[in-house]
Scaffold this motif. Structure first.
Motif, PDB file in Angstrom:
ATOM      1  N   UNK A 179       0.863  -1.179   0.000  1.00  0.00           N
ATOM      2  CA  UNK A 179       0.000   0.000   0.000  1.00  0.00           C
ATOM      3  C   UNK A 179       0.899   1.228   0.000  1.00  0.00           C
ATOM      4  N   UNK A 180       0.767   2.039  -1.047  1.00  0.00           N
ATOM      5  CA  UNK A 180       1.656   3.178  -1.229  1.00  0.00           C
ATOM      6  C   UNK A 180       1.293   4.335  -0.307  1.00  0.00           C
ATOM      7  N   UNK A 181       2.309   4.883   0.349  1.00  0.00           N
ATOM      8  CA  UNK A 181       2.156   6.086   1.163  1.00  0.00           C
ATOM      9  C   UNK A 181       2.598   7.320   0.397  1.00  0.00           C
ATOM     10  N   UNK A 182       3.612   7.145  -0.449  1.00  0.00           N
ATOM     11  CA  UNK A 182       4.098   8.188  -1.349  1.00  0.00           C
ATOM     12  C   UNK A 182       4.370   7.542  -2.699  1.00  0.00           C
ATOM     13  N   UNK A 183       4.973   8.287  -3.622  1.00  0.00           N
ATOM     14  CA  UNK A 183       5.292   7.708  -4.929  1.00  0.00           C
ATOM     15  C   UNK A 183       6.267   6.539  -4.813  1.00  0.00           C
ATOM     16  N   UNK A 184       7.098   6.532  -3.782  1.00  0.00           N
ATOM     17  CA  UNK A 184       8.126   5.498  -3.666  1.00  0.00           C
ATOM     18  C   UNK A 184       8.011   4.625  -2.425  1.00  0.00           C
ATOM     19  N   UNK A 185       7.455   5.153  -1.345  1.00  0.00           N
ATOM     20  CA  UNK A 185       7.438   4.439  -0.065  1.00  0.00           C
ATOM     21  C   UNK A 185       6.052   3.893   0.241  1.00  0.00           C
ATOM     22  N   UNK A 186       6.018   2.686   0.809  1.00  0.00           N
ATOM     23  CA  UNK A 186       4.750   2.088   1.171  1.00  0.00           C
ATOM     24  C   UNK A 186       4.902   1.074   2.285  1.00  0.00           C
ATOM     25  N   UNK A 187       3.789   0.456   2.672  1.00  0.00           N
ATOM     26  CA  UNK A 187       3.786  -0.616   3.653  1.00  0.00           C
ATOM     27  C   UNK A 187       3.496  -1.927   2.932  1.00  0.00           C
ATOM     28  N   UNK A 188       3.962  -3.014   3.540  1.00  0.00           N
ATOM     29  CA  UNK A 188       3.835  -4.328   2.909  1.00  0.00           C
ATOM     30  C   UNK A 188       3.491  -5.386   3.953  1.00  0.00           C
ATOM     31  N   UNK A 189       2.716  -6.360   3.536  1.00  0.00           N
ATOM     32  CA  UNK A 189       2.474  -7.567   4.328  1.00  0.00           C
ATOM     33  C   UNK A 189       2.439  -8.745   3.360  1.00  0.00           C
ATOM     34  N   UNK A 190       3.065  -9.843   3.749  1.00  0.00           N
ATOM     35  CA  UNK A 190       3.129 -10.997   2.854  1.00  0.00           C
ATOM     36  C   UNK A 190       3.217 -12.276   3.664  1.00  0.00           C
ATOM     37  N   UNK A 191       2.802 -13.369   3.034  1.00  0.00           N
ATOM     38  CA  UNK A 191       2.887 -14.684   3.659  1.00  0.00           C
ATOM     39  C   UNK A 191       3.291 -15.689   2.582  1.00  0.00           C
ATOM     40  N   UNK A 192       4.124 -16.641   2.970  1.00  0.00           N
ATOM     41  CA  UNK A 192       4.555 -17.723   2.093  1.00  0.00           C
ATOM     42  C   UNK A 192       4.228 -19.058   2.762  1.00  0.00           C
ATOM     43  N   UNK A 193       3.908 -20.051   1.961  1.00  0.00           N
ATOM     44  CA  UNK A 193       3.960 -21.451   2.393  1.00  0.00           C
ATOM     45  C   UNK A 193       5.119 -22.083   1.651  1.00  0.00           C
ATOM     46  N   UNK A 194       6.014 -22.732   2.392  1.00  0.00           N
ATOM     47  CA  UNK A 194       7.219 -23.289   1.773  1.00  0.00           C
ATOM     48  C   UNK A 194       7.334 -24.776   2.109  1.00  0.00           C
ATOM     49  N   UNK A 195       7.587 -25.569   1.106  1.00  0.00           N
ATOM     50  CA  UNK A 195       7.774 -27.015   1.266  1.00  0.00           C
ATOM     51  C   UNK A 195       9.236 -27.280   1.614  1.00  0.00           C
ATOM     52  N   UNK A 196       9.496 -27.591   2.890  1.00  0.00           N
ATOM     53  CA  UNK A 196      10.857 -27.868   3.347  1.00  0.00           C
ATOM     54  C   UNK A 196      10.887 -29.243   4.009  1.00  0.00           C
ATOM     55  N   UNK A 197      11.647 -30.152   3.426  1.00  0.00           N
ATOM     56  CA  UNK A 197      11.831 -31.500   3.973  1.00  0.00           C
ATOM     57  C   UNK A 197      13.321 -31.723   4.225  1.00  0.00           C
ATOM     58  N   UNK A 198      13.622 -32.352   5.345  1.00  0.00           N
ATOM     59  CA  UNK A 198      15.024 -32.614   5.653  1.00  0.00           C
ATOM     60  C   UNK A 198      15.170 -33.945   6.368  1.00  0.00           C
ATOM     61  N   UNK A 199      16.381 -34.467   6.362  1.00  0.00           N
ATOM     62  CA  UNK A 199      16.726 -35.662   7.126  1.00  0.00           C
ATOM     63  C   UNK A 199      17.826 -35.287   8.103  1.00  0.00           C
ATOM     64  N   UNK A 200      17.561 -35.476   9.388  1.00  0.00           N
ATOM     65  CA  UNK A 200      18.547 -35.183  10.422  1.00  0.00           C
ATOM     66  C   UNK A 200      19.262 -36.468  10.816  1.00  0.00           C
TER      67      UNK A 200
END
Length: 230
Positions: A179-200
Motif C-alpha cells: 500500500x503506497x504512502x508516497x510515490x516510492x514508499x509504502x507498507x507491505x504484508x506478505x505470507x509464504x507457504x514453503x515445502x521444506x523437507x530434511x533428514x537429520x
C-alpha cells in the motif's frame, strides 16, 4: 495441507480487496521494489520416527521431534517485468530454531539448535492497474533451504555428536500486498507457504550407533514491514 488452506484463504481475501483503488503508486517494467521488515518462520512439523541403525527406537512408544518458530529481519527484491508481472527473491538474516523431542524420548527435551537460510525465488502476478495505491499480488516459485550451525545443547553433547540436517529444495507459494504512502514508499504484508523437507542424522559418541529422523517442516513465513520502489 492446513497451511496451504491458510494461504488460499489469504489469497481469497486479497482478491476480495481488488475493488480498492488509489492513484499514488505505479508499477512498471524495470521497477525495483525492495521490501524489509520482521519475518517469522513458523514450522508446521510432521516428523517421522527416530531410528537407530535403521530400526525405530522403541516402536511401542516412538520418538519424534518438533521445531519452534523464530523471527528475523526479512528482505526481498522484486524486479518488475511489466506492470503485472514481477520476479522476487526472498532473503533474511539466519533463522535460529531449537529442536526438541516428543514421544518415547520426550525427557531429552530441547535437543539441539540449528540455523537456516531459506532463499526463495517466485514469479509474482499483480492484478491491479499499475497506478493503484493498493497492489495485491500472488506468487509461486522455488525455495532452497540450507541448514548450518547444527549444535547439540550442552547437556546432550556427551551423548550425541555429528548432527547434520540435509538441505532442501521445494515449492513456495505466496500472497501479499503493498500500500503506497508516497510515490516510492509504502507498507507491505506478505505470507509464504514453503515445502521444506530434511533428514537429520547424528551419532553416539563412539560412532557405533547412527540415528536418523525424517522431518517435514513446511513452514508458514509471515513478513510485515515497508517497501521502497526505485
Amino acid at each position: 495441507m492446513k497451511n496451504i488452506i491458510k494461504l488460499s484463504g489469504l489469497a481469497v481475501a486479497v482478491s476480495a480487496a481488488l475493488t480498492f483503488s488509489g492513484t499514488v503508486a505505479a508499477y512498471d517494467a524495470g521497477d525495483l521494489i525492495i521490501r524489509t521488515g520482521a519475518a517469522t518462520v513458523a514450522p508446521d512439523v510432521d516428523s517421522g520416527n527416530l531410528k537407530a541403525n535403521g530400526a525405530v527406537v522403541n516402536p511401542a512408544n516412538p520418538t519424534t521431534v518438533d521445531v519452534d518458530s523464530n523471527t528475523q529481519l526479512g528482505l526481498s527484491f522484486t524486479y518488475m517485468l511489466d506492470s503485472n508481472w514481477g520476479v522476487e527473491l526472498l532473503a533474511a538474516t539466519p533463522f535460529s530454531h531449537t529442536i526438541k523431542t516428543k514421544g518415547g524420548l520426550a525427557s531429552l527435551g530441547k535437543l539441539a539448535d540449528v540455523k537456516h537460510l531459506p532463499p526463495t525465488l517466485t514469479l509474482q502476478y499483480y492484478p491491479m492497474a499499475s497506478g493503484d495505491a493498493f497492489q495485491p499480488y500472488v506468487g509461486a516459485g522455488i525455495n532452497y533451504t540450507t541448514f548450518f550451525s547444527e549444535d547439540f545443547k550442552s547437556n546432550h553433547k556427551g551423548s550425541f555428536k555429528s548432527l547434520n540436517l540435509d538441505d532442501s529444495w521445494g515449492l513456495a507459494l505466496q500472497a501479499g500486498f503493498d500500500y503506497a504512502l508516497t510515490d516510492n514508499l509504502g507498507v507491505n504484508a506478505a505470507v509464504w507457504w514453503i515445502d521444506i523437507d530434511t533428514e537429520a542424522t547424528f551419532k553416539s559418541p563412539d560412532g557405533a550407533t547412527k540415528y536418523k529422523v525424517d522431518v517435514e517442516l513446511d513452514p508458514m513465513v509471515y513478513m510485515v514491514g515497508l517497501n521502497y520502489k526505485f
